[in-house]
Design a protein around this motif. Structure first.
Motif, PDB file in Angstrom:
ATOM      1  N   LEU A   1      -5.484 -10.395  63.339  1.00  0.00           N
ATOM      2  CA  LEU A   1      -5.872  -9.892  62.015  1.00  0.00           C
ATOM      3  C   LEU A   1      -6.820  -8.706  62.158  1.00  0.00           C
TER       4      LEU A   1
ATOM      5  N   TYR B   1      -5.677  -5.073  60.930  1.00  0.00           N
ATOM      6  CA  TYR B   1      -6.249  -5.153  59.584  1.00  0.00           C
ATOM      7  C   TYR B   1      -5.627  -4.117  58.640  1.00  0.00           C
TER       8      TYR B   1
ATOM      9  N   LEU C   1      -2.030  -4.887  57.733  1.00  0.00           N
ATOM     10  CA  LEU C   1      -1.926  -5.995  56.772  1.00  0.00           C
ATOM     11  C   LEU C   1      -2.311  -5.538  55.360  1.00  0.00           C
TER      12      LEU C   1
ATOM     13  N   VAL D   1       0.256  -5.471  52.012  1.00  0.00           N
ATOM     14  CA  VAL D   1      -0.012  -6.054  50.691  1.00  0.00           C
ATOM     15  C   VAL D   1      -0.058  -4.944  49.632  1.00  0.00           C
TER      16      VAL D   1
ATOM     17  N   VAL E   1      -7.385  -9.675  49.450  1.00  0.00           N
ATOM     18  CA  VAL E   1      -6.421 -10.673  49.925  1.00  0.00           C
ATOM     19  C   VAL E   1      -6.566 -10.877  51.431  1.00  0.00           C
ATOM     20  N   VAL E   2      -6.632  -9.792  52.188  1.00  0.00           N
ATOM     21  CA  VAL E   2      -6.753  -9.908  53.640  1.00  0.00           C
ATOM     22  C   VAL E   2      -8.090 -10.552  54.009  1.00  0.00           C
TER      23      VAL E   2
ATOM     24  N   VAL F   1      -7.650 -14.222  53.553  1.00  0.00           N
ATOM     25  CA  VAL F   1      -6.881 -14.780  54.667  1.00  0.00           C
ATOM     26  C   VAL F   1      -7.792 -14.962  55.880  1.00  0.00           C
TER      27      VAL F   1
ATOM     28  N   ARG G   1       1.365 -11.620  58.053  1.00  0.00           N
ATOM     29  CA  ARG G   1       1.988 -10.928  56.923  1.00  0.00           C
ATOM     30  C   ARG G   1       2.475 -11.927  55.883  1.00  0.00           C
TER      31      ARG G   1
ATOM     32  N   SER H   1      -0.562 -13.450  54.142  1.00  0.00           N
ATOM     33  CA  SER H   1      -1.157 -12.443  53.250  1.00  0.00           C
ATOM     34  C   SER H   1      -0.316 -12.265  51.996  1.00  0.00           C
ATOM     35  N   HIS H   2       0.994 -12.216  52.169  1.00  0.00           N
ATOM     36  CA  HIS H   2       1.885 -12.065  51.012  1.00  0.00           C
ATOM     37  C   HIS H   2       1.755 -13.269  50.075  1.00  0.00           C
TER      38      HIS H   2
ATOM     39  N   GLN I   1      -0.739 -15.340  49.774  1.00  0.00           N
ATOM     40  CA  GLN I   1      -2.076 -15.304  49.164  1.00  0.00           C
ATOM     41  C   GLN I   1      -2.123 -14.273  48.037  1.00  0.00           C
TER      42      GLN I   1
END
Length: 179
Positions: free
Chosen positions: A14, A18, A21, A25, A38-39, A42, A63, A66-67, A69
């Protein structure tokens, strides 16, 4: 948990990816600030939970997390916004202020109660105010005044009786004047 450099952890993946990601999103939801939040969520989830050992493609998993979330957060935000938009449609006020005659009567009742309390003997008045006005428990009143719990109970009983009698007398006097 042992660290295998050939298998990077989800947190290290992550951190390394970063920006990727966030962009992943952002492309779906359009807002970079939203994507960062969001990240970050996560990341917090990963820090709070135990690391999964059997992850073959950590970036793909991140991914997907994250999606998911982002979708959850987006739906939650839409529900909240729908509720806010729906609130102005209320036809009646939730709580109406009392009418002036009721306000006047309440002020008179309060004044009479204050007079009743002022007429109590000093120690009884102190116990009554500490318990009924300042909402201290009877045990706390006893401890602060250095008296027994029975003494506090006695003063409360006498104070209530005296206040009731005073209020009843003023009600009776007001009715006699009205006739």
């Amino acid at each position: 948990m042992s660290f295998d450099p050939a298998k990077p952890s989800l947190i290290s993946t992550l951190v390394r990816h970063y920006d990727d990601l966030v962009d992943h999103v952002r492309r779906r939801f359009g807002d970079r600030g939203f994507a960062r939040e969001v990240v970050h969520d996560v990341c917090v989830q990963l820090l709070e939970k135990r690391e999964r050992e059997d992850v073959r493609t950590p970036l793909a998993l991140l991914r997907k997390i994250s999606h998911d979330q982002a979708v959850s957060r987006y739906r939650s935000e839409r529900r909240r916004q729908a509720l806010i938009v729906a609130l102005p449609d209320l036809s009646e006020p939730v709580c109406e202020a009392p009418l002036p005659p009721r306000q006047y009567e309440a002020a008179r009742e309060f004044e009479r109660l204050a007079q009743a309390i002022a007429q109590l003997p000093p120690r009884c008045q102190m116990v009554f105010v500490m318990h009924k006005i300042h909402e201290l428990s009877q045990a706390e009143v006893a401890a602060q005044m250095g008296v027994s719990l029975k003494t506090v109970e006695k003063h409360l009983r006498l104070g209530l009786a005296a206040c009731r009698a005073y209020l009843d007398d003023t009600d009776l006097h007001a009715m006699e004047l009205a006739q």
